[in-house]
Each structure stands twice: as structure tokens, then as C-alpha cells.
Design a protein around this motif. Structure first.
Motif, mmCIF file in Angstrom:
data_model
loop_
_atom_site.group_PDB
_atom_site.id
_atom_site.type_symbol
_atom_site.label_atom_id
_atom_site.label_comp_id
_atom_site.label_asym_id
_atom_site.label_seq_id
_atom_site.Cartn_x
_atom_site.Cartn_y
_atom_site.Cartn_z
ATOM 1 N N SER A 63 0.755 -1.009 0.367
ATOM 2 C CA SER A 63 -0.332 0.051 0.049
ATOM 3 C C SER A 63 1.020 1.364 0.108
ATOM 4 O O SER A 63 0.331 2.239 -0.687
ATOM 5 C CB SER A 63 -1.179 -0.182 1.321
ATOM 6 N N MET A 64 1.386 1.046 0.902
ATOM 7 C CA MET A 64 2.863 2.687 0.727
ATOM 8 C C MET A 64 3.397 2.635 -0.401
ATOM 9 O O MET A 64 3.495 3.569 -1.267
ATOM 10 C CB MET A 64 3.768 2.167 1.605
ATOM 11 N N ILE A 65 3.858 1.609 -1.708
ATOM 12 C CA ILE A 65 4.644 1.572 -1.807
ATOM 13 C C ILE A 65 3.266 2.383 -3.548
ATOM 14 O O ILE A 65 4.247 3.220 -4.182
ATOM 15 C CB ILE A 65 5.152 0.521 -3.192
ATOM 16 N N LEU A 66 2.282 1.886 -4.109
ATOM 17 C CA LEU A 66 0.968 2.159 -4.432
ATOM 18 C C LEU A 66 0.644 3.469 -4.152
ATOM 19 O O LEU A 66 1.185 4.370 -4.884
ATOM 20 C CB LEU A 66 0.175 0.971 -4.198
ATOM 21 N N GLU A 67 1.061 4.384 -2.754
ATOM 22 C CA GLU A 67 0.838 5.019 -2.559
ATOM 23 C C GLU A 67 1.772 6.364 -3.289
ATOM 24 O O GLU A 67 1.596 7.563 -3.616
ATOM 25 C CB GLU A 67 -0.168 5.457 -1.141
ATOM 26 N N ARG A 68 2.347 6.184 -3.936
ATOM 27 C CA ARG A 68 4.154 6.746 -4.543
ATOM 28 C C ARG A 68 3.559 6.496 -5.723
ATOM 29 O O ARG A 68 4.823 6.886 -6.755
ATOM 30 C CB ARG A 68 5.320 6.416 -3.245
ATOM 31 N N SER A 69 2.736 6.207 -6.495
ATOM 32 C CA SER A 69 2.921 6.722 -7.486
ATOM 33 C C SER A 69 3.410 5.046 -8.395
ATOM 34 O O SER A 69 3.817 6.012 -9.855
ATOM 35 C CB SER A 69 2.806 8.119 -8.180
ATOM 36 N N VAL A 70 3.665 4.316 -7.719
ATOM 37 C CA VAL A 70 3.920 3.007 -9.101
ATOM 38 C C VAL A 70 3.168 2.719 -9.315
ATOM 39 O O VAL A 70 2.229 2.393 -8.923
ATOM 40 C CB VAL A 70 5.037 2.393 -7.494
ATOM 41 N N ASP A 71 3.738 2.518 -10.628
ATOM 42 C CA ASP A 71 2.794 1.350 -11.807
ATOM 43 C C ASP A 71 2.415 0.443 -11.136
ATOM 44 O O ASP A 71 3.430 -0.692 -10.985
ATOM 45 C CB ASP A 71 3.865 1.331 -12.927
ATOM 46 N N PRO A 72 1.015 -0.215 -11.218
ATOM 47 C CA PRO A 72 1.200 -1.685 -10.616
ATOM 48 C C PRO A 72 0.637 -2.553 -11.492
ATOM 49 O O PRO A 72 0.782 -3.720 -11.165
ATOM 50 C CB PRO A 72 -0.760 -1.324 -10.497
ATOM 51 N N ASP A 73 0.889 -2.290 -12.842
ATOM 52 C CA ASP A 73 1.021 -2.997 -13.802
ATOM 53 C C ASP A 73 3.007 -3.136 -14.702
ATOM 54 O O ASP A 73 2.864 -3.699 -15.498
ATOM 55 C CB ASP A 73 0.688 -3.244 -14.713
ATOM 56 N N VAL A 74 3.614 -3.015 -13.387
ATOM 57 C CA VAL A 74 5.166 -3.520 -13.759
ATOM 58 C C VAL A 74 5.654 -4.971 -14.168
ATOM 59 O O VAL A 74 4.825 -5.472 -13.734
ATOM 60 C CB VAL A 74 5.492 -2.607 -12.465
ATOM 61 N N VAL A 75 6.159 -5.090 -14.615
ATOM 62 C CA VAL A 75 6.685 -6.809 -14.868
ATOM 63 C C VAL A 75 8.015 -6.698 -14.235
ATOM 64 O O VAL A 75 8.903 -6.353 -15.048
ATOM 65 C CB VAL A 75 6.272 -6.710 -16.487
ATOM 66 N N ASN A 76 7.660 -8.218 -14.045
ATOM 67 C CA ASN A 76 9.339 -8.744 -13.880
ATOM 68 C C ASN A 76 9.738 -9.433 -15.459
ATOM 69 O O ASN A 76 9.397 -9.429 -16.651
ATOM 70 C CB ASN A 76 8.888 -9.680 -12.859
ATOM 71 N N ARG A 77 10.615 -10.050 -15.244
ATOM 72 C CA ARG A 77 11.565 -10.795 -15.781
ATOM 73 C C ARG A 77 10.774 -11.299 -17.328
ATOM 74 O O ARG A 77 10.913 -12.137 -18.081
ATOM 75 C CB ARG A 77 12.459 -11.612 -15.678
ATOM 76 N N HIS A 78 9.619 -12.478 -16.467
ATOM 77 C CA HIS A 78 8.585 -12.877 -17.042
ATOM 78 C C HIS A 78 7.410 -12.482 -17.975
ATOM 79 O O HIS A 78 6.192 -12.664 -18.258
ATOM 80 C CB HIS A 78 8.052 -14.133 -17.004
ATOM 81 N N LYS A 79 7.693 -11.419 -17.336
ATOM 82 C CA LYS A 79 6.376 -10.227 -17.791
ATOM 83 C C LYS A 79 4.572 -10.263 -16.914
ATOM 84 O O LYS A 79 4.323 -10.728 -16.865
ATOM 85 C CB LYS A 79 5.145 -10.723 -19.655
#
Length: 446
Positions: A63-79
């Protein structure tokens, strides 16, 4: 040789370790010192802090990270998105939070080309599965794709979520998907044996519970895969004897969730639960008869509570179903108000397996007044003091006294004995039979 981690790498490692362990204070302190850490990823899998928090259920950090306007759909190595990892690991709180933050439920990964719905079904997290389906009903997915299409979405090998749930022995997920429009006889592409249906995959996995759910929804026991095998042969090949006995085409046809009830505009959820329970109980009795005398014999299902009084005289005449005269009325037809037991309600519709090409869209009719059934609700019964009692409260002492035992043993009194081959009104002898005899003659076969 001899080179150690750089200071930056050490700091990142400590940051990701704090996220994984759920140390919120340490995470906040590190981000205050270096805000860029929130956008860093692990060296190999390219996991962000949001991925790690979602996979480990660290809802406060997420929740704290999302409050900092981080993209919720960020992807990892396998998308893979954080939403996929939350569904994979069954972290329902994180999954709901990500959906509320606008995470896209229609994202596909690059590993298997699966969505979060596939992952929830594969790993058997029914709460996550239901949450994703609920989100799909109220999001742009329902508009752009269509809800039914989303429920049956295919992965890279042509497997829908229902195929994955059936293969992985996830009966609760199978039921949820079927209840939300999953195609019970859909064939796979390259997943498993090409052309496999969910019933083939459940037979391969050896899950009796999944097979029960699929058969109760009308799965075809004689549909063949690309190799020409029916589910019965698949169960035999993998040495699942009990599954093979139920899937044998020569065995008694199972009762199927009646297609006419699918067209009732307002099927009360409590009434539906009673009807589904009656259907599954009847099919368990069928299973017991099929497996009787074999090494796979199942215990007889018990439907009466310990200490319950099963004497029919305990229930008043108004509480007893006027069709079978054996079960307590649990279902009420609105708006006419006539009452029946759940077993007889199913008997109006369950004789023949529904055929999708010829199924009648007309709703069933009340056997007493011939009016169309557009709404079914849980009936109310009255105890000896004429106080209203909800039939759904099966655990109360009043209900134990009022209801008739639902013991589907081999006794001749069973109202479901031979249901699939006889009329639901074939046992009209006894009290009150003349009252509906004329109506009985005019009842159409479902």
C-alpha cells in the motif's frame, strides 16, 4: 576474483530483504535515504519491490509503494505483474489492493501466456479467483472483451482456467468457474493431450470431486480428445479406478444441474444452494450404488444431524412436500407461493441431460397452478408454536424437529430413487394425491 558487491548492490539487497520480511520501518527509512530504490529490480528475475510485497502478502508495504504512484502493472523478467504473483501465492488482500489501484486483470505473461485468472485457478486460490471475476464484471474488461469471453480466456497452450483447475484437482475453483459461465465441454489446444475437455483432465488428475462438479454441470462422458479417447479411458490409463467407474458410459447417467433453472430470471442464492446440495447428494447416492462391492466403495452420505428426530409425524402437513410426501418443503415458488422440497424441484427438470442445441428457453412451470416459475426462494416453515422458521437454518433445534431426514440410502422411501428414469410424480399414492392428480396428467416432461 575477490571482488565484492558494490555499495549500491548491497543497499538494494537490503531493501528487497526488508520488503520480503515485511519490515515497514526499515523500508521507509531506506526510501527516505534513496527514493530511487522503489524503481530498482532484482538482478536476475527483475522483480520490483511491488512484486516482492505482493508475492509475500506484505499489504502495508504494498500500500505504501502504491501511494508513491508506482505503476501497479510493472512487469518482471517473465512479464508477470504483481497481480499475477498475488493470485499465484493466494495473497487475497494484496490482490484486492492492486485491483483497487487499477491493476489490469487482462495482462498476459510471457512464460505461459497466462493471466491472473489462470494463476488463481491453477493454484486453487478460490478467494482470489472470485475476486478477479468480480472485478471483471465491473471493469472495462466486461465492456471490451465481454465477461463470458474473459472467463474462458485461453493461455498459450489453449487452456482455459477451467482446464487448469480440473487438471490440478481444484474442485472449488471448478465450481466457481462453472457458475460464472465457463464452458464445461471446451477442448484444449496443446495443453495435456490436444482436444482434452475439463473432464479428460479431471480424469487424468484423479479428482472425484472435480468429476462430480463437471458431470453435474452436463459434461459429456463420451466426448473424445484428439487421440480418440473418452474420459473413461483416460482414468483407466492413469489407474484411477473410482473415477473410471463413474465415467464409464455404461454406468447410470448422472443428474445434471437443470438447464431450465438457468433461465429463471431471479434464482435466490440460498434457494440455489439448497438445490445444488440436493443434486450433489443424489449423485453421491448414484456413486455409492455404482461403486458398491468394489475396492472404491464410498461411505454413504449422511444428511441428518445427530439426535435429529426423523419421524414424519413431527412435521405438520403444511411442511411436507405434497409431491413426494417425504421431504420437508424447502423451496417456494413466487409469486404463487406454492412450496416443494428441493428434490422434487430438481425432478421437474433433471430427467434428461440438457442439449445446448435443443434446450428450451421457456422457464419451468409450477406443478400446482401451471404458472411460470420466475423466482425461487427458500421456503418458510412453522414450528409447533406457529413461529416462522427459516428452512436454511438447518442447525437449529427447531429445524431438527421440523425437518424430515434426507437419508438417501437404498430404502424404498427415497424420493430420488430412480429419478433419472421415472416421472417425478410417479409416486402419487397416499394422502392428498387426488388434489393434484389432474395437474399431474398435464405436467410436461422436462
Amino acid at each position: 576474483m575477490g571482488q565484492g558487491l558494490s555499495c549500491a548492490a548491497t543497499q538494494e539487497h537490503g531493501f528487497f530483504s526488508a520488503v520480503q520480511s515485511g519490515d515497514l520501518d526499515a523500508v521507509k527509512t531506506m526510501l527516505e535515504r534513496d527514493p530511487s530504490l522503489i524503481h530498482q529490480t532484482t538482478a536476475y528475475d527483475r522483480q520490483s519491490a511491488l512484486h516482492i510485497a505482493a508475492a509475500n502478502g506484505r499489504i502495508e508495504i504494498l500500500s505504501m509503494i502504491l501511494e508513491r504512484s508506482v505503476d501497479p502493472d510493472v512487469v518482471n523478467r517473465h512479464k508477470q505483474t504483481p497481480l499475477m504473483l498475488a493470485a499465484m501465492h493466494g495473497k487475497i488482500a494484496c490482490l484486492i489492493k492492486l485491483i483497487e489501484a487499477g491493476a489490469n486483470i487482462l495482462k498476459f505473461d510471457s512464460l505461459h501466456e497466462r493471466t491472473c485468472l489462470h494463476y488463481a485457478a491453477y493454484y486453487g486460490h478460490s478467494d482470489c479467483l472470485q475476486a478477479v471475476l468480480s472485478a471483471a464484471q465491473s471493469s472495462h474488461v466486461a465492456v471490451s472483451w465481454g465477461y463470458a469471453r474473459f472467463v474462458n480466456i485461453r493461455d498459450g497452450r489453449g487452456a482455459a482456467p477451467l482446464h487448469l483447475a480440473a487438471r490440478q484437482r481444484r474442485p472449488q475453483c471448478v465450481r466457481i468457474l462453472l457458475d460464472n459461465g465457463a464452458l464445461v465441454c471446451a477442448s484444449t489446444g496443446g495443453y495435456g493431450c490436444p482436444g482434452s475437455t475439463p473432464l479428460h483432465l479431471a480424469a487424468r488428475g484423479g479428482s472425484l470431486d472435480c468429476i462430480r462438479e463437471l458431470l453435474a454441470w452436463g459434461a459429456d462422458r463420451i466426448q473424445r480428445d484428439a487421440s480418440g479417447r473418452i474420459p473413461y479411458l483416460v482414468a483407466l490409463k492413469h489407474k484411477h479406478g473410482a473415477c473410471a467407474a463413474l465415467l464409464n458410459p455404461s454406468a447410470t447417467e448422472p443428474l445434471v444441474w437443470p438447464s431450465p433453472l438457468k433461465f429463471i430470471s431471479e434464482l435466490n442464492q440460498e434457494a440455489k444452494a439448497l438445490l445444488e446440495r440436493a443434486l450433489m447428494d443424489a449423485n453421491k447416492e448414484r456413486e455409492k450404488n455404482i461403486l458398491k462391492g468394489t475396492a472404491y466403495s464410498l461411505p454413504s452420505p449422511s444428511h441428518s444431524d445427530s439426535g435429529a428426530d426423523d419421524n414424519i409425524s413431527e412435521a405438520s402437513d403444511t411442511e411436507v412436500c405434497c409431491i413426494c410426501f417425504e421431504q420437508v418443503c424447502t423451496i417456494e415458488v413466487q409469486d404463487c407461493g406454492h412450496q416443494m422440497c428441493a428434490q422434487c424441484t430438481l425432478a421437474l427438470c433433471c430427467h434428461n441431460k440438457p442439449n445446448p442445441t435443443t434446450a428450451c428457453l421457456n422457464p419451468p412451470v409450477c406443478p400446482f397452478c401451471r404458472s411460470s416459475i420466475v423466482r425461487l426462494v427458500v421456503a418458510k416453515v412453522k414450528d409447533s408454536e406457529d413461529a416462522d422458521l427459516d428452512i436454511g437454518d438447518i442447525g437449529s433445534p427447531k429445524m431438527r424437529k421440523a425437518r424430515k431426514s434426507r437419508n438417501f440410502s437404498s430404502e424404498e422411501s427415497s424420493s430420488f430413487k430412480g429419478l433419472s428414469g421415472m416421472s417425478p410424480f410417479g409416486k402419487m399414492g397416499g394422502r392428498g394425491s387426488g388434489r393434484i392428480a389432474a395437474e399431474n396428467e398435464r405436467v410436461d416432461k422436462p
